[in-house]
Design a protein around this motif. Sequence first.
Motif, PDB file in Angstrom:
ATOM      1  N   LEU A  76       0.830  -1.204   0.000  1.00 61.36           N
ATOM      2  CA  LEU A  76       0.000   0.000   0.000  1.00 61.36           C
ATOM      3  C   LEU A  76       0.866   1.256   0.000  1.00 61.36           C
ATOM      4  O   LEU A  76       0.619   2.199  -0.764  1.00 61.36           O
ATOM      5  N   LEU A  77       1.905   1.285   0.843  1.00 60.38           N
ATOM      6  CA  LEU A  77       2.817   2.434   0.864  1.00 60.38           C
ATOM      7  C   LEU A  77       3.521   2.582  -0.483  1.00 60.38           C
ATOM      8  O   LEU A  77       3.741   3.704  -0.973  1.00 60.38           O
ATOM      9  N   PHE A  78       3.882   1.460  -1.097  1.00 62.81           N
ATOM     10  CA  PHE A  78       4.540   1.479  -2.395  1.00 62.81           C
ATOM     11  C   PHE A  78       3.621   2.088  -3.450  1.00 62.81           C
ATOM     12  O   PHE A  78       4.040   2.932  -4.265  1.00 62.81           O
ATOM     13  N   MET A  79       2.347   1.690  -3.429  1.00 67.55           N
ATOM     14  CA  MET A  79       1.382   2.234  -4.394  1.00 67.55           C
ATOM     15  C   MET A  79       1.193   3.731  -4.193  1.00 67.55           C
ATOM     16  O   MET A  79       1.172   4.504  -5.162  1.00 67.55           O
ATOM     17  N   VAL A  80       1.071   4.147  -2.927  1.00 69.28           N
ATOM     18  CA  VAL A  80       0.893   5.580  -2.651  1.00 69.28           C
ATOM     19  C   VAL A  80       2.122   6.359  -3.106  1.00 69.28           C
ATOM     20  O   VAL A  80       2.017   7.445  -3.700  1.00 69.28           O
ATOM     21  N   GLY A  81       3.313   5.803  -2.843  1.00 69.91           N
ATOM     22  CA  GLY A  81       4.541   6.472  -3.253  1.00 69.91           C
ATOM     23  C   GLY A  81       4.614   6.652  -4.759  1.00 69.91           C
ATOM     24  O   GLY A  81       5.006   7.718  -5.253  1.00 69.91           O
ATOM     25  N   LEU A  82       4.240   5.600  -5.518  1.00 65.81           N
ATOM     26  CA  LEU A  82       4.262   5.713  -6.972  1.00 65.81           C
ATOM     27  C   LEU A  82       3.184   6.681  -7.469  1.00 65.81           C
ATOM     28  O   LEU A  82       3.393   7.402  -8.449  1.00 65.81           O
ATOM     29  N   TRP A  83       2.012   6.702  -6.796  1.00 63.16           N
ATOM     30  CA  TRP A  83       0.966   7.658  -7.196  1.00 63.16           C
ATOM     31  C   TRP A  83       1.445   9.089  -6.979  1.00 63.16           C
ATOM     32  O   TRP A  83       1.251   9.957  -7.835  1.00 63.16           O
ATOM     33  N   VAL A  84       2.086   9.337  -5.829  1.00 68.01           N
ATOM     34  CA  VAL A  84       2.615  10.680  -5.556  1.00 68.01           C
ATOM     35  C   VAL A  84       3.684  11.030  -6.585  1.00 68.01           C
ATOM     36  O   VAL A  84       3.755  12.163  -7.078  1.00 68.01           O
ATOM     37  N   PHE A  85       4.513  10.053  -6.911  1.00 67.45           N
ATOM     38  CA  PHE A  85       5.543  10.300  -7.919  1.00 67.45           C
ATOM     39  C   PHE A  85       4.905  10.651  -9.267  1.00 67.45           C
ATOM     40  O   PHE A  85       5.360  11.562  -9.979  1.00 67.45           O
ATOM     41  N   GLY A  86       3.838   9.937  -9.632  1.00 64.24           N
ATOM     42  CA  GLY A  86       3.140  10.245 -10.881  1.00 64.24           C
ATOM     43  C   GLY A  86       2.527  11.628 -10.878  1.00 64.24           C
ATOM     44  O   GLY A  86       2.549  12.337 -11.894  1.00 64.24           O
ATOM     45  N   ARG A  87       1.963  12.023  -9.734  1.00 56.77           N
ATOM     46  CA  ARG A  87       1.378  13.362  -9.659  1.00 56.77           C
ATOM     47  C   ARG A  87       2.462  14.439  -9.754  1.00 56.77           C
ATOM     48  O   ARG A  87       2.227  15.509 -10.307  1.00 56.77           O
ATOM     49  N   ARG A  88       3.651  14.154  -9.220  1.00 58.45           N
ATOM     50  CA  ARG A  88       4.742  15.129  -9.342  1.00 58.45           C
ATOM     51  C   ARG A  88       5.129  15.288 -10.806  1.00 58.45           C
ATOM     52  O   ARG A  88       5.449  16.390 -11.257  1.00 58.45           O
ATOM     53  N   GLN A  89       5.090  14.170 -11.572  1.00 56.09           N
ATOM     54  CA  GLN A  89       5.442  14.246 -12.986  1.00 56.09           C
ATOM     55  C   GLN A  89       4.457  15.117 -13.772  1.00 56.09           C
ATOM     56  O   GLN A  89       4.841  15.790 -14.730  1.00 56.09           O
ATOM     57  N   THR A  90       3.174  15.093 -13.379  1.00 62.68           N
ATOM     58  CA  THR A  90       2.142  15.815 -14.152  1.00 62.68           C
ATOM     59  C   THR A  90       1.714  17.106 -13.475  1.00 62.68           C
ATOM     60  O   THR A  90       0.751  17.749 -13.921  1.00 62.68           O
ATOM     61  N   ALA A  91       2.396  17.499 -12.385  1.00 60.41           N
ATOM     62  CA  ALA A  91       1.952  18.659 -11.598  1.00 60.41           C
ATOM     63  C   ALA A  91       1.921  19.932 -12.428  1.00 60.41           C
ATOM     64  O   ALA A  91       0.954  20.703 -12.393  1.00 60.41           O
ATOM     65  N   ARG A  92       2.968  20.161 -13.201  1.00 60.67           N
ATOM     66  CA  ARG A  92       3.019  21.411 -13.962  1.00 60.67           C
ATOM     67  C   ARG A  92       1.922  21.445 -15.022  1.00 60.67           C
ATOM     68  O   ARG A  92       1.244  22.453 -15.205  1.00 60.67           O
ATOM     69  N   ALA A  93       1.735  20.326 -15.722  1.00 58.01           N
ATOM     70  CA  ALA A  93       0.701  20.302 -16.762  1.00 58.01           C
ATOM     71  C   ALA A  93      -0.692  20.450 -16.176  1.00 58.01           C
ATOM     72  O   ALA A  93      -1.596  21.006 -16.815  1.00 58.01           O
ATOM     73  N   GLU A  94      -0.908  19.976 -14.950  1.00 56.15           N
ATOM     74  CA  GLU A  94      -2.220  20.043 -14.314  1.00 56.15           C
ATOM     75  C   GLU A  94      -2.411  21.312 -13.493  1.00 56.15           C
ATOM     76  O   GLU A  94      -3.451  21.493 -12.863  1.00 56.15           O
ATOM     77  N   GLY A  95      -1.398  22.165 -13.467  1.00 54.35           N
ATOM     78  CA  GLY A  95      -1.517  23.449 -12.789  1.00 54.35           C
ATOM     79  C   GLY A  95      -1.402  23.378 -11.280  1.00 54.35           C
ATOM     80  O   GLY A  95      -1.947  24.230 -10.578  1.00 54.35           O
ATOM     81  N   TRP A  96      -0.672  22.388 -10.741  1.00 60.42           N
ATOM     82  CA  TRP A  96      -0.478  22.310  -9.284  1.00 60.42           C
ATOM     83  C   TRP A  96       0.433  23.458  -8.853  1.00 60.42           C
ATOM     84  O   TRP A  96       1.485  23.687  -9.428  1.00 60.42           O
ATOM     85  N   SER A  97       0.011  24.160  -7.819  1.00 57.90           N
ATOM     86  CA  SER A  97       0.850  25.250  -7.311  1.00 57.90           C
ATOM     87  C   SER A  97       1.960  24.725  -6.410  1.00 57.90           C
ATOM     88  O   SER A  97       3.055  25.290  -6.362  1.00 57.90           O
ATOM     89  N   ARG A  98       1.682  23.631  -5.682  1.00 61.25           N
ATOM     90  CA  ARG A  98       2.703  23.053  -4.793  1.00 61.25           C
ATOM     91  C   ARG A  98       2.772  21.546  -5.069  1.00 61.25           C
ATOM     92  O   ARG A  98       2.084  20.743  -4.435  1.00 61.25           O
ATOM     93  N   PRO A  99       3.579  21.152  -6.025  1.00 61.54           N
ATOM     94  CA  PRO A  99       3.674  19.721  -6.354  1.00 61.54           C
ATOM     95  C   PRO A  99       4.297  18.934  -5.195  1.00 61.54           C
ATOM     96  O   PRO A  99       5.021  19.499  -4.363  1.00 61.54           O
ATOM     97  N   PRO A 100       4.003  17.659  -5.119  1.00 62.63           N
ATOM     98  CA  PRO A 100       4.578  16.829  -4.043  1.00 62.63           C
ATOM     99  C   PRO A 100       6.096  16.874  -4.087  1.00 62.63           C
ATOM    100  O   PRO A 100       6.714  16.888  -5.152  1.00 62.63           O
TER     101      PRO A 100
END
Length: 720
Positions: free
Chosen positions: A548-572
């Motif tokens: 479960l921690l591994f899945m969450v870590g990879l999800w956070v990593f994926g969101r960091r990859q797409t943060a700029r394109a999705e307009g995140w102001s504070r990426p993980p």
Amino acid sequence: MLTRLTALLVALFFTALAPAHAQPVRTGHLEAELVRQTQWAAPGSTVYLAVVQDIDPDWHTYWINPGDVGQATHFDWTVAPGIGIGTPIWPVPSRILTVAGQDRFSSYAYERRVMTPVAVTVPGFARVGSSVPIRLTATFFVCSDTLCIPETAELGVELPIRYGRPELEPRWGSLIDQALAATPEPASFDGFVSTAAGIVSFAFAGDELEGLEADEAYFLPDRPGVIDQAAVQRVERGPRGLVLSAPAAQSLVPLTGPVSGILTTRSGTWQVSLEPGPPPEGSYGLGSAAPAPLDGDLGAGPSDISPVQAMIWAFLGGLILNIMPCVFPVLSMKAASLAASMASPARARADGLAFLIGVMAAFLSLAGLMLFLRTGGSAIGWGFQLQSPAVVAGLGLVMLGAGLNLSGVFQAGASTQALAAGAGARLDGPLARFGPSARSALTGVLAVAVAAPCTAPFMAAALGFAATQPPVTALVIFAALGLGFALPYVLASASPAILRALPAPGPWLNRTKVVLAVPMYAAALWLGWVFWRQAGPVPTVILAGSALLFMVGLWVFGRRQTARAEGWSRPPGRVAIIILLGAAAAGLVWASMMPRVAPDATTHLASEPWSAARLAALRAEGRPALVNFTADWCLSCKTNEATALSSRRVAEALDRAGAAYLVADWTRRDAEIAQELARHGRSGVPLYLVYPADGGEPETLPQLLTEGTVITALERASDP
């Protein structure tokens, strides 16, 4: 006082006689060595030593009946009081025909390597902690086509005395086991010898010989002067046996007593003793069969394969391994990689070559490690990596990461930070500069790690042979296996026709990747189940938390990859990702190091655990037995158990036959099971044996079972 002094002098005498360590002795045209089957012997037990001859090319030594020329090998033992030395157990020799003008001479001889086991009985008063010296003077008559030379070797070995069940000697133990398994077994059928008009007839009849394949059968008398050994032995078949006939020896005297020797056939070899008497009913009446050749091996069994044959079988086994259930989890990665490179033939060829390199490197590394550990005394076989819960857990997370990558949760290869996240499925980071080829090579490594534990048809015999060969020969055979496994993907990636047949990359490829992720998730669940079977419920719960921690870590990593394109102001942040993945790794280590308590075994049929003692007891009762050598990490084994070994008809066949069903579970390392596999020429699972009620040799079933195959074998076993 005098008794103690005498005992001390005797001990010092034999200590001086024996060398501290057994060393091979070069006699001139062969190298001889006295070796142990086990690392020690217990007081009051019987163990085996073996005399090993490595004979030079184009030279040979002789059997106990040398034939028309030559002399038998002779052993003269020197042992301490109380040590018992049994009769040497000779393998079946070859027949060598020599033609000199009008004369022909036939000999029974050995070429290349010959191993002669000898039983050694240790007295009950042997002192624990001491070593018993055993000395042997071996005299060999070594011949070529034109020259014979008597050669002598002084051999010795130390036999340590310890309590407990002895472990196999690392180098020689399994080879001596195989030599013992290949020796002729005592015959339970009748045999008779008779003479008439200068012809000696050897007749055999019994239920054990019903339906015998009589072509090239041969009888080797264990003393000269019975038959003309350079003549052809005529073969006549009967419904329950056969008759072998040959011209009598010129010096033959009337046969008033038994004649003993070895009966060799394609179906087996037996040690027999024939009483004087006419051929019995059932030994004749069905016509003649092809006689044995005048020169060459006698009674060569199916396990007598050459290194070239083993390479061919390994290559074919690697090809077939691609369609075995074990490979299903990695088909997704193969398909996704091929689809992604279809637009560029050059890239496809490079990926195919990289995949081949990864497969070959993984096969050779696993094989080398297995051979090294076996040399060090570990009783392990092919697939040993999945006997480790830590490896199983790690591969489970790798499969989970590969599925998440294919599902688009994160994109390995999009950033140099993907080293930890890719975890081998689409590894990047420092490997990013190597591009897609590095990922293809890693896909090959992962494919081998998951698929190798299963064995395909042809593969089992080749790997069993490889495990008994020198390291270079063994690694060549494993290389052939890897080449067969990688070849279909390499050919597909190098074929312009196949690449043109694939549709051009587009949105369909992303949708296809999502579908291909499903087998990866299934593989992760399967590996989790294997871990539960190995380690028990509590470590599995901890591993689930790590996943479960591994899945969450990879999800956070994926969101960091797409943060700029999705307009995140504070990426993980990177720290959060490192903490999550580090916690997952710590949980995996914790779960793997916990005390391993496997859950109770469950089987589809009413079963009991296999042991050599239980099997021997069943055979003594005259009951058939079906033995299943299996492991939870072997998908082929589980497939067979879910189909051919789970039906009502198979259960009814077991009941009708009065047969026992024994399960040898190799999910976790077990030296006794590994030794039994080696005794049958195997180094991995699955292996299915059906032992008949009459005490004969077991029937080996195919590695891909069907319900009918099992039922038919049980019927044969109950009524041979």
